[in-house]
Scaffold this active site. Structure first.
Site, PDB file in Angstrom:
ATOM      1  N   TRP A   1       0.811  -1.223   0.000  1.00 42.83           N
ATOM      2  CA  TRP A   1       0.000   0.000   0.000  1.00 42.83           C
ATOM      3  C   TRP A   1       0.840   1.266   0.000  1.00 42.83           C
ATOM      4  CZ3 TRP A   1      -0.407  -3.904   3.626  1.00 42.83           C
ATOM      5  CH2 TRP A   1       0.314  -3.714   4.803  1.00 42.83           C
ATOM      6  N   ARG A   2       2.138   1.135   0.122  1.00 43.10           N
ATOM      7  CA  ARG A   2       3.009   2.306   0.070  1.00 43.10           C
ATOM      8  C   ARG A   2       3.395   2.583  -1.369  1.00 43.10           C
ATOM      9  NH1 ARG A   2       7.120   1.257   5.006  1.00 43.10           N
ATOM     10  NH2 ARG A   2       5.720   1.913   6.657  1.00 43.10           N
TER      11      ARG A   2
ATOM     12  N   GLU B   1      -5.175   0.832   6.291  1.00 45.55           N
ATOM     13  CA  GLU B   1      -5.366   1.301   7.668  1.00 45.55           C
ATOM     14  C   GLU B   1      -6.503   0.557   8.345  1.00 45.55           C
ATOM     15  OE1 GLU B   1      -3.571   3.334   9.506  1.00 45.55           O
ATOM     16  OE2 GLU B   1      -2.160   3.778   7.908  1.00 45.55           O
TER      17      GLU B   1
END
Length: 72
Positions: free
Chosen positions: A34-35, A51
């Site tokens: 997800w980065r 998250e």
């Protein structure tokens, strides 16, 4: 944190520590699905979804579920 970065942080505590922390992050950050990487546009949905998933369990457990989820 490396010993050098730790000593730098301690010696400059209270004085512009952001550049040191950002450099440490650039050197040490884990690669996670997800980065986004340098030069890429972040995808707010992927970040938000990670998250939500990470509130329930650990990074190690989330990675395969996250990758499967975003493939759909």
């Amino acid at each position: 944190m490396s010993t050098v970065a730790s000593k730098q942080l301690q010696s400059r505590a209270g004085r512009d520590t952001a550049p040191i922390l950002l450099q440490w992050y650039d050197n040490e950050a884990r690669i996670l699905p997800w980065r986004y990487r340098h030069g890429e546009q972040p995808d707010p949905y992927r970040v938000w979804r990670s998250e939500v998933m990470l509130q329930q369990t650990t990074v190690k457990a989330v990675i395969p579920f996250f990758e499967k989820f975003v493939e759909l």
